[in-house]
Write a protein that holds these residues in place. Structure first.
Motif, PDB file in Angstrom:
ATOM      1  N   LEU A 204       0.811  -1.211   0.000  1.00 48.26           N
ATOM      2  CA  LEU A 204       0.000   0.000   0.000  1.00 48.26           C
ATOM      3  C   LEU A 204       0.847   1.265   0.000  1.00 48.26           C
ATOM      4  O   LEU A 204       0.582   2.209  -0.760  1.00 48.26           O
ATOM      5  N   GLY A 205       1.859   1.298   0.860  1.00 46.54           N
ATOM      6  CA  GLY A 205       2.648   2.515   0.958  1.00 46.54           C
ATOM      7  C   GLY A 205       3.875   2.549   0.078  1.00 46.54           C
ATOM      8  O   GLY A 205       4.333   3.626  -0.299  1.00 46.54           O
TER       9      GLY A 205
ATOM     10  N   GLY B 161       6.525   4.560 -13.643  1.00 42.59           N
ATOM     11  CA  GLY B 161       6.727   3.346 -14.419  1.00 42.59           C
ATOM     12  C   GLY B 161       6.313   2.074 -13.708  1.00 42.59           C
ATOM     13  O   GLY B 161       6.276   1.001 -14.339  1.00 42.59           O
ATOM     14  N   THR B 162       5.999   2.156 -12.422  1.00 44.87           N
ATOM     15  CA  THR B 162       5.652   0.947 -11.659  1.00 44.87           C
ATOM     16  C   THR B 162       4.298   1.045 -10.962  1.00 44.87           C
ATOM     17  O   THR B 162       3.900   0.104 -10.270  1.00 44.87           O
ATOM     18  N   LEU B 163       3.591   2.145 -11.150  1.00 48.84           N
ATOM     19  CA  LEU B 163       2.299   2.319 -10.474  1.00 48.84           C
ATOM     20  C   LEU B 163       1.303   1.249 -10.890  1.00 48.84           C
ATOM     21  O   LEU B 163       0.566   0.704 -10.057  1.00 48.84           O
ATOM     22  N   GLU B 164       1.252   0.927 -12.180  1.00 52.51           N
ATOM     23  CA  GLU B 164       0.291  -0.080 -12.636  1.00 52.51           C
ATOM     24  C   GLU B 164       0.595  -1.444 -12.021  1.00 52.51           C
ATOM     25  O   GLU B 164      -0.319  -2.204 -11.691  1.00 52.51           O
ATOM     26  N   ARG B 165       1.871  -1.744 -11.849  1.00 50.92           N
ATOM     27  CA  ARG B 165       2.230  -3.012 -11.223  1.00 50.92           C
ATOM     28  C   ARG B 165       1.771  -3.027  -9.767  1.00 50.92           C
ATOM     29  O   ARG B 165       1.269  -4.046  -9.271  1.00 50.92           O
ATOM     30  N   LYS B 166       1.924  -1.901  -9.070  1.00 54.14           N
ATOM     31  CA  LYS B 166       1.441  -1.807  -7.691  1.00 54.14           C
ATOM     32  C   LYS B 166      -0.069  -2.023  -7.629  1.00 54.14           C
ATOM     33  O   LYS B 166      -0.568  -2.765  -6.769  1.00 54.14           O
ATOM     34  N   LEU B 167      -0.808  -1.374  -8.523  1.00 54.33           N
ATOM     35  CA  LEU B 167      -2.264  -1.499  -8.520  1.00 54.33           C
ATOM     36  C   LEU B 167      -2.695  -2.917  -8.882  1.00 54.33           C
ATOM     37  O   LEU B 167      -3.670  -3.438  -8.323  1.00 54.33           O
ATOM     38  N   ASP B 168      -1.971  -3.548  -9.804  1.00 49.05           N
ATOM     39  CA  ASP B 168      -2.275  -4.943 -10.141  1.00 49.05           C
ATOM     40  C   ASP B 168      -2.044  -5.850  -8.939  1.00 49.05           C
ATOM     41  O   ASP B 168      -2.796  -6.804  -8.701  1.00 49.05           O
ATOM     42  N   ALA B 169      -1.000  -5.560  -8.178  1.00 45.05           N
ATOM     43  CA  ALA B 169      -0.726  -6.348  -6.977  1.00 45.05           C
ATOM     44  C   ALA B 169      -1.825  -6.132  -5.942  1.00 45.05           C
ATOM     45  O   ALA B 169      -2.296  -7.082  -5.311  1.00 45.05           O
TER      46      ALA B 169
ATOM     47  N   ARG C 129      -4.373   5.558  -7.085  1.00 42.78           N
ATOM     48  CA  ARG C 129      -3.831   6.218  -8.276  1.00 42.78           C
ATOM     49  C   ARG C 129      -3.776   7.738  -8.054  1.00 42.78           C
ATOM     50  O   ARG C 129      -2.782   8.392  -8.369  1.00 42.78           O
ATOM     51  N   GLU C 130      -4.868   8.278  -7.513  1.00 45.62           N
ATOM     52  CA  GLU C 130      -4.918   9.713  -7.253  1.00 45.62           C
ATOM     53  C   GLU C 130      -3.885  10.122  -6.198  1.00 45.62           C
ATOM     54  O   GLU C 130      -3.293  11.203  -6.283  1.00 45.62           O
ATOM     55  N   ARG C 131      -3.680   9.254  -5.234  1.00 47.02           N
ATOM     56  CA  ARG C 131      -2.707   9.549  -4.181  1.00 47.02           C
ATOM     57  C   ARG C 131      -1.301   9.651  -4.769  1.00 47.02           C
ATOM     58  O   ARG C 131      -0.513  10.530  -4.394  1.00 47.02           O
ATOM     59  N   ALA C 132      -0.976   8.738  -5.680  1.00 43.36           N
ATOM     60  CA  ALA C 132       0.338   8.781  -6.325  1.00 43.36           C
ATOM     61  C   ALA C 132       0.500  10.071  -7.125  1.00 43.36           C
ATOM     62  O   ALA C 132       1.582  10.679  -7.143  1.00 43.36           O
ATOM     63  N   ALA C 133      -0.565  10.503  -7.782  1.00 40.23           N
ATOM     64  CA  ALA C 133      -0.507  11.760  -8.526  1.00 40.23           C
ATOM     65  C   ALA C 133      -0.355  12.953  -7.579  1.00 40.23           C
ATOM     66  O   ALA C 133       0.390  13.905  -7.864  1.00 40.23           O
ATOM     67  N   TYR C 134      -1.064  12.897  -6.453  1.00 46.22           N
ATOM     68  CA  TYR C 134      -0.971  13.971  -5.459  1.00 46.22           C
ATOM     69  C   TYR C 134       0.456  14.131  -4.958  1.00 46.22           C
ATOM     70  O   TYR C 134       1.013  15.244  -4.939  1.00 46.22           O
TER      71      TYR C 134
ATOM     72  N   ALA D  97       4.747  12.690 -12.347  1.00 42.21           N
ATOM     73  CA  ALA D  97       3.391  12.231 -12.654  1.00 42.21           C
ATOM     74  C   ALA D  97       2.850  11.337 -11.544  1.00 42.21           C
ATOM     75  O   ALA D  97       1.642  11.316 -11.280  1.00 42.21           O
ATOM     76  N   ALA D  98       3.728  10.603 -10.874  1.00 45.69           N
ATOM     77  CA  ALA D  98       3.309   9.702  -9.787  1.00 45.69           C
ATOM     78  C   ALA D  98       4.501   9.464  -8.865  1.00 45.69           C
ATOM     79  O   ALA D  98       5.624   9.268  -9.335  1.00 45.69           O
ATOM     80  N   ALA D  99       4.245   9.487  -7.566  1.00 47.61           N
ATOM     81  CA  ALA D  99       5.335   9.295  -6.603  1.00 47.61           C
ATOM     82  C   ALA D  99       4.814   8.616  -5.351  1.00 47.61           C
ATOM     83  O   ALA D  99       3.617   8.660  -5.041  1.00 47.61           O
ATOM     84  N   GLU D 100       5.740   7.973  -4.633  1.00 45.88           N
ATOM     85  CA  GLU D 100       5.472   7.467  -3.293  1.00 45.88           C
ATOM     86  C   GLU D 100       6.362   8.218  -2.320  1.00 45.88           C
ATOM     87  O   GLU D 100       7.567   8.359  -2.559  1.00 45.88           O
ATOM     88  N   PRO D 101       5.784   8.697  -1.211  1.00 50.64           N
ATOM     89  CA  PRO D 101       6.574   9.444  -0.232  1.00 50.64           C
ATOM     90  C   PRO D 101       7.154   8.522   0.838  1.00 50.64           C
ATOM     91  O   PRO D 101       6.523   7.550   1.254  1.00 50.64           O
ATOM     92  N   LEU D 102       8.330   8.837   1.282  1.00 49.69           N
ATOM     93  CA  LEU D 102       8.982   8.103   2.364  1.00 49.69           C
ATOM     94  C   LEU D 102       9.573   9.107   3.351  1.00 49.69           C
ATOM     95  O   LEU D 102       9.993  10.194   2.954  1.00 49.69           O
ATOM     96  N   GLN D 103       9.578   8.736   4.605  1.00 50.29           N
ATOM     97  CA  GLN D 103      10.258   9.546   5.609  1.00 50.29           C
ATOM     98  C   GLN D 103      11.531   8.821   5.994  1.00 50.29           C
ATOM     99  O   GLN D 103      11.501   7.718   6.538  1.00 50.29           O
ATOM    100  N   LEU D 104      12.653   9.425   5.694  1.00 48.57           N
ATOM    101  CA  LEU D 104      13.956   8.810   5.928  1.00 48.57           C
ATOM    102  C   LEU D 104      14.346   8.980   7.392  1.00 48.57           C
ATOM    103  O   LEU D 104      14.413  10.094   7.905  1.00 48.57           O
ATOM    104  N   LEU D 105      14.605   7.865   8.068  1.00 51.02           N
ATOM    105  CA  LEU D 105      15.010   7.920   9.476  1.00 51.02           C
ATOM    106  C   LEU D 105      16.501   7.716   9.658  1.00 51.02           C
ATOM    107  O   LEU D 105      17.067   8.175  10.650  1.00 51.02           O
TER     108      LEU D 105
END
Length: 232
Positions: A23-24, A177-185, A206-211, A219-227
């Motif tokens: 999910l994340g 380039g990998t969003l569709e694979r995530k959604l398929d999973a 999908r909208e979250r990735a665009a946000y 066009a699409a991203a996943e956010p991470l908090q680096l510790l």
């Protein structure tokens, strides 16, 4: 923005429940896999016994293995600890099970939950992973980052440690380039999907990735908090 990996490395995602592993950070994990990295998932709780009738834990396990194949994971380990009850287990017991996997795989990159999530299991898993990856136990670790879990991170209790604290991304992975694979999973988890506008609907993901992408010109991203990160 996080660059594409330039060398093969071992990556471990430590998640509380089936579907949390993607999910994340599903797009990020798929990107690692496509780059040739060895990506492993550890899921601690069964995700079923607190919500479903007997037998659903086996259904979710099958869903998880199908999703792992879609993402291109090298392995999936499911400990089947009691769902929504990780906080009543001794933390040392939970941590020891994470440590065993960490000792075997010796990952250089670890992803896990944001510890302030609404879901108490997520907080326990985050703490256990952080402890299992302490520097003198895992000296080869080069990156430890936490991800958001839609429908849990944004609904977390905002007051922590006497102040207001929340998920604060510091790294963004380009997942166009990998969003569709995530959604398929994610589609492999039929029982866990919800109707839009729930955060765990495919459209909302999908909208979250665009946000998040719009934060950094993607066009699409996943956010991470680096510790923690150790520069080469």
């Amino acid at each position: 923005m996080s660059p594409a990996p330039t060398r093969r490395t071992t990556v471990l995602v430590v998640a509380a429940h089936p579907d949390d592993e993607l999910l994340g950070a599903g797009g990020t994990l798929a990107r690692h896999a496509l780059a040739g990295d060895q990506v492993h998932a550890l899921v601690l709780a069964d995700g079923a016994t607190s919500r479903y009738a007997d037998g659903m834990d086996e259904v979710l396990a099958k869903c998880a293995h199908r999703a792992a194949e879609v993402l291109g994971l090298a392995s999936l380990r499911m400990l089947s600890l009691p769902d929504q009850r990780l906080d009543v287990l001794p933390l040392v017991q939970v941590t020891a099970q994470v440590e065993a996997v960490v000792a075997e795989l010796k990952p250089r990159v670890v992803y896990t939950h944001f510890p302030g999530d609404a879901n108490a299991d997520h907080a326990v898993v985050a703490r256990a992973a952080w402890t299992a990856c302490r520097p003198y136990v895992l000296p080869g670790l080069r990156r430890f980052a936490v991800f958001e879990t839609p429908s849990s991170t944004e609904w977390g209790w905002p007051v922590q440690g006497g102040g207001i604290s929340g998920f604060a991304p510091t790294v963004y992975t380009d997942v166009a380039g990998t969003l569709e694979r995530k959604l398929d999973a994610m589609a492999c988890y039929g029982t866990e999907l919800r109707d839009y506008p729930h955060p765990r609907s495919l459209r909302a993901l999908r909208e979250r990735a665009a946000y998040w992408g719009s934060h950094v010109g993607l066009a699409a991203a996943e956010p991470l908090q680096l510790l923690r990160e150790v520069a080469p």
